[in-house]
Structure formats: C-alpha cells, structure tokens
Design a protein around this motif. Sequence first.
Motif, mmCIF file in Angstrom:
data_model
loop_
_atom_site.group_PDB
_atom_site.id
_atom_site.type_symbol
_atom_site.label_atom_id
_atom_site.label_comp_id
_atom_site.label_asym_id
_atom_site.label_seq_id
_atom_site.Cartn_x
_atom_site.Cartn_y
_atom_site.Cartn_z
ATOM 1 N N MET A 1 0.757 -0.988 -0.135
ATOM 2 C CA MET A 1 -0.412 0.064 -0.226
ATOM 3 C C MET A 1 1.272 0.787 0.136
ATOM 4 O O MET A 1 1.584 1.165 0.480
ATOM 5 N N THR A 2 0.349 2.488 -1.578
ATOM 6 C CA THR A 2 1.160 3.772 -1.443
ATOM 7 C C THR A 2 1.130 4.408 -0.064
ATOM 8 O O THR A 2 -0.058 3.958 0.563
ATOM 9 N N SER A 3 2.066 5.458 0.069
ATOM 10 C CA SER A 3 1.085 7.287 1.253
ATOM 11 C C SER A 3 0.590 6.810 1.612
ATOM 12 O O SER A 3 -0.428 7.508 2.031
ATOM 13 N N LEU A 4 -0.367 7.361 -0.118
ATOM 14 C CA LEU A 4 -1.447 7.822 -0.323
ATOM 15 C C LEU A 4 -2.362 7.020 -0.050
ATOM 16 O O LEU A 4 -3.610 7.462 0.464
ATOM 17 N N GLU A 5 -2.464 5.983 -0.309
ATOM 18 C CA GLU A 5 -3.093 4.895 -0.426
ATOM 19 C C GLU A 5 -3.574 5.207 1.135
ATOM 20 O O GLU A 5 -4.700 4.245 2.114
ATOM 21 N N ALA A 6 -2.809 4.597 2.046
ATOM 22 C CA ALA A 6 -2.407 4.534 3.085
ATOM 23 C C ALA A 6 -3.136 5.725 4.093
ATOM 24 O O ALA A 6 -4.043 5.635 5.417
ATOM 25 N N THR A 7 -3.595 7.136 3.721
ATOM 26 C CA THR A 7 -3.892 8.812 4.403
ATOM 27 C C THR A 7 -5.066 9.119 3.985
ATOM 28 O O THR A 7 -5.411 9.662 3.789
ATOM 29 N N GLY A 8 -5.546 7.998 2.606
ATOM 30 C CA GLY A 8 -6.998 7.734 2.017
ATOM 31 C C GLY A 8 -7.071 9.593 0.775
ATOM 32 O O GLY A 8 -7.706 10.241 1.011
ATOM 33 N N GLY A 9 -5.664 9.268 0.142
ATOM 34 C CA GLY A 9 -5.587 10.030 -0.692
ATOM 35 C C GLY A 9 -4.941 11.554 -0.096
ATOM 36 O O GLY A 9 -4.968 12.372 -0.884
ATOM 37 N N VAL A 10 -4.629 11.786 1.112
ATOM 38 C CA VAL A 10 -4.148 13.032 1.680
ATOM 39 C C VAL A 10 -2.327 12.701 1.458
ATOM 40 O O VAL A 10 -1.962 12.172 2.345
ATOM 41 N N PRO A 11 -1.697 13.950 1.332
ATOM 42 C CA PRO A 11 -0.118 13.654 0.882
ATOM 43 C C PRO A 11 0.186 14.801 2.207
ATOM 44 O O PRO A 11 -0.458 14.613 3.681
ATOM 45 N N GLY A 12 1.649 14.044 2.309
ATOM 46 C CA GLY A 12 1.903 14.237 3.581
ATOM 47 C C GLY A 12 2.692 16.204 3.709
ATOM 48 O O GLY A 12 2.134 16.921 2.188
ATOM 49 N N PRO A 13 2.685 16.575 4.597
ATOM 50 C CA PRO A 13 2.698 18.037 4.913
ATOM 51 C C PRO A 13 4.368 19.089 4.166
ATOM 52 O O PRO A 13 4.751 19.789 3.978
ATOM 53 N N GLY A 14 4.845 17.982 3.670
ATOM 54 C CA GLY A 14 6.168 18.571 3.376
ATOM 55 C C GLY A 14 6.883 19.143 3.649
ATOM 56 O O GLY A 14 7.780 19.116 4.608
#
Length: 534
Positions: A1-14
């Motif tokens: 599972m990609t990170s975006l999949e894990a967060t429901g499509g929400v990107p990290g804070p950058g």
Amino acid sequence: MTSLEATGGVPGPGRIGRVAIGDILRKSAKRFPNRIALTDGARQVSYDELERDANRFANALVARGLKPGAKISTICNNSVEFVKALFGIHRAGLVWVPINTMLGPDDMSFILDHAGVKVAVIDDNLFGQPERRAALEARGIELIAVNLAGKAADTGLPTFDLLLDGQSEIEPEAAFDDRDLAMIIYTSGTTSRPKGAMHGHLAVTMAAMSNAIEMHLSRNDGITGQFPLFHCAAHVVLLSYLIVGGKMAIMRGFDPVACMEAIQRDKLSVFIGLPLMYQVILDHPRRKEFDLSSLRCCIYTMAPMPRPLLERAIAELCPTFVQPSGQTEMYPATTMSQPDRQLERFGNYWGESTLVNETAIMDDSGNLLGVGQIGEIVHRGPNVMLGYYKDPEATEAARKFGWHHTGDLALIDEHGEVLFLDRKKDMIKSGGENVASVKIEETLLAHPAVMNAAVVGLPHPQWGEAVSGFVKLKPGAQATEAEIIEHCKKHLGGFQVPKLLRIVDEMPMTATGKLRKVELRNAFTDHFMLGQTG
C-alpha cells in the motif's frame, strides 16, 4: 500500500513538517535574537547576526548557480565565519563536505575528487600553503577566502565578507527533504583511504536534540569550543547548544589559559576535553587566578580518564563528569556515562544508550548477547548514516543483520552500561588468551609519569602475538622502561604484561587525534620474529 493509499489520498506536510539542520539556527534566532550564540575572544555574535549572515551567504551561493545537492567544502579552522558559512550551506540545500585542515594535500585531494566538490570556502592562511594551493588550483575549484589571518585580500580570491555585501537577509527557498543528503564527513582512516559517511538532515538534528536532552542543556549553558568544527563531535556539540539558545566559545585549538579565560569571561557551564587537557589545566601554575566556578559539568572524550585524574578533577574542578561516545557513521552521541556512578566504577565505561539509540552486543553470527557477554557494539536509530558515499559494499557490511556495526568490542554490565574493551582489530591473541589493549593502556596511563600510551600485538614465534606497549612521558617526568614494566606487573596478570615496552618522543596520530597504531605495528612487526628480546 502506498503512502497516499494509507492516508486516503492526503499528501504529507512537505515543507511544513520538514526537519532541517538550517532550521536549528532560524528557530533559535526567532526565540533569542539578542542572546549571544558565539564568542571568539572579546568578540560576541548574537543569534540575530548569525541568522542574517547565514542567509546572506546562502543567497550568495544560490546566485553563483549552485543547486540543492551540489557539494561544497570548507577548508577552515574554527571561526565565526566558518559557522556562518556552515549554516549558509545548509540553508541553500547544498551538501557540506568538511576537510580536516590537518590532512596533507594528497588526502585532501582524494576527498575533493571523490566527493566531486566544485566550490570550497578556505581560510586565507591555509590558501597560502603552496602545496595545498597547487592542489586546489589544479582542480579548478572555485574558492572563497575567509579573512582569518587578515590576508584574505592578498589571495586574489572572492572574500567571504565581501560576498555577503548586497545579499538578501531572507532565507532562500530550497527544495529538499529531511532525509536528503546534507553532508559527507570522511572518516580519519587509520589503515586506508578515508570513507565518506553520508548523513541527512534528520539524523544530525535528532542527534543534537538527543544531546540537549541527555545533557539537560538550557539557554543559560555555554561550552568551550577548542575542538575542530570539521569533526563530527565538535559539529554536533555546536548544534546541541544552539538548538537550546546556548553559546559556544570559539577557539582554534587547545590553550589552557585561553580555555580558562573563556570560562571566566563567558561564564561557561561546560568544558569538553581530552583527559590530557584536564591534566594540563589541573597542573597549570595559573589555574587559581581564574574563576572556574561556573562549570556545572565536564565532558571527557576519545580516551578513558585514569582514576587518579578523575578523582582529582572531581575534587578540584567540577563535581560532574560524563563520557559520551559515538562515531562519524552514527552521529554522536550514541551512549553517555551517568554521573551518579562516576566514582563507583572506573575504566572505559561509555554508559547507557542516548534516547535516540538502541544499543546491543552482537556475536559474529548475528546473535544478540546478554549481560556480561563480550561481542561487537551495534546500534539502531535515526542518527545512523545514509551509507558510505560511492561504496555500497562497505555500506552493506556496516548494516549486516539489520544493525549498524561499530567494530568495537564491549559488554553491557548489570547496570545497563556499555564497557568498551577494544576495537575488534585491536584485540590481541597471545598464548591462547584474548588481551584487550585498552586495559593495558589504562594501566600504563595510571603510571604517574605516563602522558600517553598505545598497546599493540606484534607477531611472536611462541605466543602468536606479544603484548607490546609504547608510552610518551609527561613533560619533565622521568621513568625507565623497566620501572613501567614493574608497575604493570603489580596491576596485571602475567599474560597481560607487555613483553616489549618502548618510551617514545611522539605518538603517531591521525589528523583527528586518534592513535595510528598501524604505524607502531609496522615499525616493530619483525621485532620478535628476528630474535630480539627487548
């Protein structure tokens, strides 16, 4: 599972959540703009000045076309300008490649070539060294001169001070991540070419934060800065004090009077030094002229403190002594001795893991060992290096069994403290017995006339290896080799007593102050095999 999949499509804070070395200064400068960050003799530099000039230098580098990830070296001894340049490099997202100024032109050239350095900041007096200058000019490296000796204008190079003129004091936008490469620090290499240990912003920042917590640092703390900032230990000490709003008294090398003057003048709370430095200060005829009562903690490093010296230092200088340890590959400190046990056990105790590290003892098969069992010190933690630059084989070996391997032999005692025994390669096998060279060195250092000691194993036709010691005497002290051997016989088992002991005028050292035992081994390797007995 990609990170975006894990967060429901929400990107990290950058950028919002980024950890960066340069942010250490910015945050402290916002909190403490008028507090003193650095002193150099009578010169005082505030956090605000440091912040503004770091940004100006960062913008000057960007204006020269340097992009994040480009390699830039400092060939500098300690100075305020060195610190400003260091933070400017990080602010621009560049990769810092410090050069040990005690290295010869050959090793310097190797590092510059290996790392692909195109720009370097250099002290004016170092540029004036003909062989160093020739090596740099042969590589076409763009140079920026620091006016350390007042001769920068004579170099014909762009000078650091003039380069800042007209530059913006606003931090430049630079795209990089906290696990991106921030620095390559080359190991001192006692037997071969140095290896470049790569570190990201997160590793270095986590180490500094850990040190600040472990040492109970606050904005009211200050430390002596006589160790070179091109070394990982001094660099992380600087960051550990700046992160809390403390200060460092910049010095260029160890001078006992300069150190005592700085402690009194700047009301420094911490002194850091080698055991030999404490000996020099305690014995100095002018010590009682200085008020050193501001010291609340003393740090000793790179060598164990002989018991008589430690007891005297605690009684006469400072009530609290600690010994941290670490290495270039695992940004220090990884362990730290606990002051509440400083007079309950003696020897090379490196203490407990610092809060960012997990420390264990491992055998050669990858099994973790229990209390009192001897094996290799291994670590895990966010302060571990990214790897060795351009050396995947050495990197893989250092990560064997999922831990970082230090090459140090030790045990963890019933109190959870690491007791260092020896480097794996320095354990002497004599007559079927394992002899830790460190134990013999501690015994030699306990002799009142001995200033420095090194113990190696030399080939022997009967014993396999013979324990062989080399000592340098204290200035003005007198002792014979036979007297020192007798001292060893009183404190060591028969198989541990050196079969060869030599008093030498100087010890071979690396540019970072480590003993080059390989030179002693090479010089005396045939001593016993040729039938010599003493």
